[in-house]
Motif scaffolding. Structure first.
Motif, PDB file in Angstrom:
ATOM      1  N   ARG A  57       3.434  31.283  40.284  1.00 40.70           N
ATOM      2  CA  ARG A  57       2.492  30.578  39.949  1.00 40.70           C
ATOM      3  C   ARG A  57       2.588  29.352  38.924  1.00 40.70           C
ATOM      4  NH1 ARG A  57      -1.142  34.911  36.070  1.00 40.70           N
ATOM      5  NH2 ARG A  57       0.475  35.312  35.034  1.00 40.70           N
ATOM      6  N   PHE A  58       3.631  29.600  38.300  1.00 39.81           N
ATOM      7  CA  PHE A  58       3.901  28.412  37.136  1.00 39.81           C
ATOM      8  C   PHE A  58       4.768  27.187  37.677  1.00 39.81           C
ATOM      9  CE2 PHE A  58       3.757  32.593  34.622  1.00 39.81           C
ATOM     10  CZ  PHE A  58       2.780  32.400  34.118  1.00 39.81           C
ATOM     11  N   LEU A  59       5.293  27.366  39.138  1.00 43.28           N
ATOM     12  CA  LEU A  59       6.039  26.446  39.659  1.00 43.28           C
ATOM     13  C   LEU A  59       5.077  25.023  39.835  1.00 43.28           C
ATOM     14  CD1 LEU A  59       8.544  25.631  40.872  1.00 43.28           C
ATOM     15  CD2 LEU A  59       7.742  26.480  42.998  1.00 43.28           C
ATOM     16  N   LEU A 112       6.503  21.594  37.990  1.00 41.35           N
ATOM     17  CA  LEU A 112       6.624  20.215  38.877  1.00 41.35           C
ATOM     18  C   LEU A 112       6.051  19.111  38.623  1.00 41.35           C
ATOM     19  CD1 LEU A 112       7.377  22.044  42.571  1.00 41.35           C
ATOM     20  CD2 LEU A 112       9.029  21.049  40.996  1.00 41.35           C
ATOM     21  N   VAL A 113       4.561  19.417  38.265  1.00 37.71           N
ATOM     22  CA  VAL A 113       3.858  18.321  37.807  1.00 37.71           C
ATOM     23  C   VAL A 113       4.104  17.673  36.600  1.00 37.71           C
ATOM     24  CG1 VAL A 113       1.330  17.727  37.442  1.00 37.71           C
ATOM     25  CG2 VAL A 113       1.956  19.099  39.550  1.00 37.71           C
ATOM     26  N   VAL A 114       4.428  18.375  35.630  1.00 32.99           N
ATOM     27  CA  VAL A 114       4.641  18.158  34.128  1.00 32.99           C
ATOM     28  C   VAL A 114       6.076  17.430  34.241  1.00 32.99           C
ATOM     29  CG1 VAL A 114       5.133  18.823  31.979  1.00 32.99           C
ATOM     30  CG2 VAL A 114       3.292  19.813  33.080  1.00 32.99           C
ATOM     31  N   HIS A 115       7.142  17.899  34.730  1.00 33.33           N
ATOM     32  CA  HIS A 115       8.342  17.366  34.885  1.00 33.33           C
ATOM     33  C   HIS A 115       8.492  16.378  35.574  1.00 33.33           C
ATOM     34  CE1 HIS A 115      10.261  19.848  31.905  1.00 33.33           C
ATOM     35  NE2 HIS A 115       9.598  20.822  32.643  1.00 33.33           N
ATOM     36  N   TYR A 173       8.695  10.163  36.044  1.00 29.41           N
ATOM     37  CA  TYR A 173       8.227   9.235  36.446  1.00 29.41           C
ATOM     38  C   TYR A 173       7.973   8.116  35.457  1.00 29.41           C
ATOM     39  CZ  TYR A 173       4.668   5.921  38.223  1.00 29.41           C
ATOM     40  OH  TYR A 173       4.218   4.644  38.828  1.00 29.41           O
ATOM     41  N   ARG A 174       7.557   8.600  34.352  1.00 22.21           N
ATOM     42  CA  ARG A 174       7.381   7.662  32.930  1.00 22.21           C
ATOM     43  C   ARG A 174       8.591   7.056  32.515  1.00 22.21           C
ATOM     44  NH1 ARG A 174       2.706   8.488  29.194  1.00 22.21           N
ATOM     45  NH2 ARG A 174       4.258   7.226  28.066  1.00 22.21           N
ATOM     46  N   ARG A 175       9.951   7.962  32.629  1.00 18.64           N
ATOM     47  CA  ARG A 175      11.090   7.456  32.180  1.00 18.64           C
ATOM     48  C   ARG A 175      11.550   6.485  33.100  1.00 18.64           C
ATOM     49  NH1 ARG A 175      12.317  13.104  30.972  1.00 18.64           N
ATOM     50  NH2 ARG A 175      13.055  13.266  33.013  1.00 18.64           N
ATOM     51  N   ILE A 176      11.408   6.541  34.400  1.00 20.94           N
ATOM     52  CA  ILE A 176      11.959   5.480  35.280  1.00 20.94           C
ATOM     53  C   ILE A 176      11.047   4.412  35.140  1.00 20.94           C
ATOM     54  CG2 ILE A 176      12.028   5.225  37.839  1.00 20.94           C
ATOM     55  CD1 ILE A 176      12.924   7.966  38.099  1.00 20.94           C
ATOM     56  N   ALA A 177       9.739   4.422  34.979  1.00 19.16           N
ATOM     57  CA  ALA A 177       8.923   3.440  34.884  1.00 19.16           C
ATOM     58  C   ALA A 177       9.087   2.484  33.427  1.00 19.16           C
ATOM     59  CB  ALA A 177       7.371   3.737  34.742  1.00 19.16           C
ATOM     60  N   MET A 178       9.466   3.150  32.357  1.00 20.60           N
ATOM     61  CA  MET A 178      10.003   2.731  31.146  1.00 20.60           C
ATOM     62  C   MET A 178      11.341   1.842  31.229  1.00 20.60           C
ATOM     63  SD  MET A 178       7.590   2.839  29.047  1.00 20.60           S
ATOM     64  CE  MET A 178       8.361   2.274  27.605  1.00 20.60           C
ATOM     65  N   ILE A 179      12.078   2.361  32.125  1.00 21.56           N
ATOM     66  CA  ILE A 179      13.555   1.873  32.237  1.00 21.56           C
ATOM     67  C   ILE A 179      13.198   0.270  33.201  1.00 21.56           C
ATOM     68  CG2 ILE A 179      15.594   1.682  33.570  1.00 21.56           C
ATOM     69  CD1 ILE A 179      15.645   4.629  32.706  1.00 21.56           C
TER      70      ILE A 179
END
Length: 131
Positions: A11-13, A17-20, A25-31
């Motif tokens: 149930r925590f999966l 997945l959403v948070v990580h 996505y944010r790291r790739i966008a910043m790069i």
């Protein structure tokens, strides 16, 4: 970007997945933004220099006494000017490309190893990758 997580219940999966996935996505966008800004700054400065030469040279000779039509009449017809421009651009980019070649060859990142294995025709990208 480690992907090894131990979860007690499925149930925590979804939240995991959403948070990580969002963080990745944010790291790739910043790069991508930083890389685009770097390239735009480098090429934009070269273009702005030539625009400055054209505008400053187009001003009347009373205002621009030493640079009246310097680009159009003196520099543009000269082959040496354009060769020097190319040499300056290449010499400015050479350290970056040398670093990337050195890094890819002697200290490759994980995505470099995957690209190399795909270029060599291996089906499974994990067969030669370090753990």
């Amino acid at each position: 970007m480690a992907s090894d997580y131990a979860i007690a219940q499925f149930r925590f999966l979804e939240r995991l997945l959403v948070v990580h996935g969002h963080w990745c996505y944010r790291r790739i966008a910043m790069i991508l933004i930083m890389t685009g800004t770097c390239h735009a700054t480098m090429w934009g400065s070269i273009v702005l220099w030539y625009i400055f030469l054209l505008i400053y040279g187009a001003l009347p000779s009373t205002f621009s006494t030493t640079a009246y039509k310097v680009l159009i009449e003196a520099c543009a017809p000269s082959l040496l000017f354009w060769l020097t421009t190319i040499v300056v651009v290449v010499s400015a980019l050479l350290p970056f490309f040398a670093y990337k070649v050195f890094q890819t060859r002697f200290k490759p990142m994980y995505h470099d190893l995957i690209q190399r294995s795909r270029l060599e025709g291996l089906e499974d990208g994990r067969s030669e990758l370090p753990v």
